[in-house]
Enzyme design. Structure first.
Site, PDB file in Angstrom:
ATOM      1  N   ASP A 142     -15.911 -14.087 -10.548  1.00 39.38           N
ATOM      2  CA  ASP A 142     -15.166 -13.121 -11.288  1.00 39.38           C
ATOM      3  C   ASP A 142     -13.668 -13.413 -11.381  1.00 39.38           C
ATOM      4  OD1 ASP A 142     -14.773 -10.583 -12.488  1.00 39.38           O
ATOM      5  OD2 ASP A 142     -14.395  -9.573 -10.497  1.00 39.38           O
ATOM      6  N   HIS A 143     -13.212 -13.426 -12.344  1.00 39.63           N
ATOM      7  CA  HIS A 143     -11.798 -13.910 -12.604  1.00 39.63           C
ATOM      8  C   HIS A 143     -11.404 -15.187 -11.928  1.00 39.63           C
ATOM      9  CE1 HIS A 143     -10.322  -9.968 -14.201  1.00 39.63           C
ATOM     10  NE2 HIS A 143     -11.274  -9.481 -13.371  1.00 39.63           N
TER      11      HIS A 143
ATOM     12  N   GLY B 251     -12.752  -2.880 -14.599  1.00 33.10           N
ATOM     13  CA  GLY B 251     -12.255  -1.632 -14.253  1.00 33.10           C
ATOM     14  C   GLY B 251     -12.992  -0.436 -14.489  1.00 33.10           C
ATOM     15  N   GLY B 252     -14.537  -0.706 -14.156  1.00 32.96           N
ATOM     16  CA  GLY B 252     -15.431   0.189 -14.314  1.00 32.96           C
ATOM     17  C   GLY B 252     -15.438   1.448 -13.534  1.00 32.96           C
TER      18      GLY B 252
ATOM     19  N   GLU C 227     -11.472 -14.068 -21.195  1.00 34.63           N
ATOM     20  CA  GLU C 227     -10.563 -12.941 -21.183  1.00 34.63           C
ATOM     21  C   GLU C 227      -9.713 -12.914 -22.335  1.00 34.63           C
ATOM     22  OE1 GLU C 227      -9.568 -10.858 -17.560  1.00 34.63           O
ATOM     23  OE2 GLU C 227      -7.702 -10.097 -18.498  1.00 34.63           O
TER      24      GLU C 227
HETATM   25  P1  13P Z   1     -12.905  -1.957 -10.184  1.00 29.76           P
HETATM   26  O1  13P Z   1     -12.346  -2.376  -8.976  1.00 29.76           O
HETATM   27  O2  13P Z   1     -11.482  -1.004 -11.051  1.00 29.76           O
HETATM   28  O3  13P Z   1     -14.097  -1.198 -10.562  1.00 29.76           O
HETATM   29  O4  13P Z   1     -12.700  -3.265 -11.139  1.00 29.76           O
HETATM   30  C1  13P Z   1     -13.700  -4.145 -10.882  1.00 29.76           C
HETATM   31  C2  13P Z   1     -13.452  -5.081 -11.863  1.00 29.76           C
HETATM   32  O5  13P Z   1     -13.188  -5.136 -13.016  1.00 29.76           O
HETATM   33  C3  13P Z   1     -13.742  -6.632 -11.547  1.00 29.76           C
HETATM   34  O6  13P Z   1     -13.857  -7.660 -12.284  1.00 29.76           O
END
Ligand code: 13P
Length: 289
Positions: A86-87, A210-211, A138
């Site tokens: 992730d990222h 950011g779910g 992204e």
């Molecule tokens: P949240 O921590 O806001 O759920 O976001 C997680 C996220 O987007 C990880 O890439």
């Protein structure tokens, strides 16, 4: 032997079926086990997301890969599971993850000049081809803080999305007013008009970062407009912390063998499973493995 699958096939299926695959970030073994178990119990495909910070915390790429892989096999998890960086902040990080056996990576070049983002994404796509791993890119930036990097929440443009989509990526994250972490009380909500345009322009399954804490009606509308992967971290961290706080403050720590870490983490793990099931239900991926 049970293996990881690339996230592309499960996400493409989700786009056609108009649901979203959950990407849950992991923080330790307890997290991983809870998520794999609930995915299996509910017959849901799942993406195990690992940020660079979590990777460092757990020891490194090989440790994380081997831990998740061993759990997959020891627990006999038969639903589709992807292991995803992730990222990834650099091409180097993505290559390290792919070399360690991750089946999916995100190259997050959103902090770079756009031409550098394109260059890095291209390099990662070429490298990922060797192992048939999937790649997320992204455009724009997601608001809030992620691993010490503060994003201003820049709305993505159609041109940038199309340029990244053309590089052979599998799915695309875009800033559409979403924020990592808790949403402020005055948050404007997701920009659906933007999402619709970007989804049509890129023709790729879209990813919602950011779910955590997005109202259900907005989540469902986002899915209907092309969101096929939803990333959640904070919400599981909150329920885990709350459950452990309750255990500690109830005095159980001092009772009998209440100090045993297996007892301390148990309510936290149960809380992760309950919340994750709620989210899998909301995202519509239940029974879709
Ligand atoms: P949240 O921590 O806001 O759920 O976001 C997680 C996220 O987007 C990880 O890439």
């Amino acid at each position: 032997m049970i293996k990881f699958v690339s996230a592309a096939s499960m996400i493409n299926k989700a786009k056609t079926g108009r649901y979203a695959v959950a990407h849950f970030n992991i923080n330790n073994l307890e997290w991983t086990k809870s998520i794999l178990e609930i995915a299996q119990e509910t017959n849901s495909p799942v993406i195990i997301g690992v940020s660079e910070g979590a990777m460092k915390y757990m020891g490194g790429y090989k440790t994380v890969h081997d831990m998740v892989f061993a759990l997959l096999n020891d627990l006999k998890i038969t639903v589709s599971v992807a292991l995803h960086l992730d990222h990834g902040q650099s091409v180097e990080s993505c290559k390290k993850a792919l070399d360690a056996g991750f089946s999916s990576v995100m190259f997050d070049g959103s902090h770079l000049e756009f031409n550098e983002n394109v260059k890095g994404t291209k390099e990662v796509v070429a490298y990922a081809k060797k192992t048939h791993a999937s790649v997320e890119a992204e455009a724009g930036t997601i608001g809030g803080e992620e691993d010490g990097v503060i994003g201003n929440g820049e709305i993505a443009s159609e041109e940038d999305c199309m340029a990244l989509a053309d590089l052979g990526i599998d799915f695309l994250a875009a800033g559409i007013g979403n924020i990592h972490g808790k949403y402020p009380a005055k948050w404007d909500g997701l920009k659906f008009d933007v999402l619709e345009k970007l989804s049509v322009a890129s023709k790729k399954p879209m990813v919602l970062h950011g779910g955590s804490g997005i109202p259900k009606d907005q989540v469902l509308k986002a899915i209907s407009l092309g969101i096929s992967k939803i990333n959640v971290n904070t919400e599981l961290q909150e329920v885990f912390a709350d459950a452990i706080e309750k255990y500690v403050t109830s005095g159980k720590l001092k009772e009998d063998k209440g100090f045993d870490p297996r007892k301390i983490f148990k309510p936290g793990m149960e809380a992760i499973k309950t919340k994750a099931k709620e989210l899998l239900t909301e995202f519509g991926s239940l029974g879709k493995a």
